[in-house]
Enzyme design. Structure first.
Site, PDB file in Angstrom:
ATOM      1  N   ASN A 114       0.843  -1.193   0.000  1.00  0.00           N
ATOM      2  CA  ASN A 114       0.000   0.000   0.000  1.00  0.00           C
ATOM      3  C   ASN A 114       0.878   1.243   0.000  1.00  0.00           C
ATOM      4  OD1 ASN A 114      -2.416   1.599   0.346  1.00  0.00           O
ATOM      5  ND2 ASN A 114      -1.835   1.863   2.503  1.00  0.00           N
ATOM      6  N   HIS A 116       1.013   5.213   0.945  1.00  0.00           N
ATOM      7  CA  HIS A 116       0.315   6.160   1.818  1.00  0.00           C
ATOM      8  C   HIS A 116       1.040   7.511   1.792  1.00  0.00           C
ATOM      9  CE1 HIS A 116      -2.411   7.251   5.052  1.00  0.00           C
ATOM     10  NE2 HIS A 116      -1.384   7.897   5.579  1.00  0.00           N
TER      11      HIS A 116
END
Ligand code: GAR
Length: 205
Positions: A114, A116
């Site tokens: 992910n 971020h």
């Protein structure tokens, strides 16, 4: 060398998806090959970027007819089925604003990364995405921010960190100017992390 099948999940503009597409074309994704793009937003510009590059796309929207507390789980289960259908080996959340829940997290443990837009563990967690992150950084008077790529675990923005890139926060910054500076670093970070993971996973074939 074995090809490592990558599926990218994106909800919005998809500039990070574009960085990945360009990197693969330039031979900078190692064994990584993007075989599909999934979005939860049918009007996401990311879908157009994928289509222009000839990458198959899938749309999986939240089913608003279901009870609210089951919606994310049900969407995650559909995503898991899609990923299995695509024989995905590495999943990249590149601006994907749905929190994955349930079986998918275990089924693809160590294979979902992910991106971020902050220096985790600062400014992560439920509700922390997009502009909210940058406004919080500015409100706290931070002098630096940046981006993080991490492996996804059962928490939100809590998994092991793969890499971070920092930018200064200027006194004159707005959420928009800070986001733009961070975006530039994200495009480098997501490619580096994808290549790293693709290399690592390809030896496990
Ligand atoms: C990126 O800044 C990414 O870090 C952020 O969404 C943006 C997507 O940009 N993700 C999150 O906030 C997830 N918590 P893009 O659509 O241009 O790639």
């Amino acid at each position: 060398m074995n090809v490592l099948r990558i599926v990218v999940l994106a909800s919005g503009n998809g500039t990070n998806l574009q960085a990945l597409i360009d990197a693969e074309k330039a031979g900078r994704l190692g064994p990584g090959h993007i075989v599909g793009v999934i979005s939860d937003q049918r009007d996401a510009h990311a879908l157009k970027r994928a289509a222009s590059a000839g990458i198959p796309v899938v749309i999986e929207e939240v089913d608003a007819g279901l009870p609210v507390d089951t919606q994310l789980r049900e969407l995650s289960d559909r995503l898991l089925r899609d990923l299995r259908d695509m024989n995905a080996e590495l999943i990249i959340l590149a601006g994907f604003l749905v929190v994955l829940e349930g079986e998918i997290v275990d089924a693809y443990a160590g294979r979902i990364i992910n991106l971020h837009p902050s220096l985790l563990p600062k400014y992560g967690g439920a509700g922390m995405y997009g502009e909210t992150v940058h406004l919080s950084v500015l409100a706290a008077g931070e002098t630096e921010s940046g981006c993080t790529v991490h492996i996804v675990d059962a928490g939100t923005d809590t998994g092991p960190i793969l890499l971070q890139r920092k930018v200064p926060v200027l006194r004159s910054d707005t959420a928009e100017t800070l986001a733009e500076r961070i975006h530039g670093e994200e495009h480098i970070a997501i490619v580096e992390a994808a290549a790293l993971m693709a290399e690592k996973l390809s030896v496990l074939h």
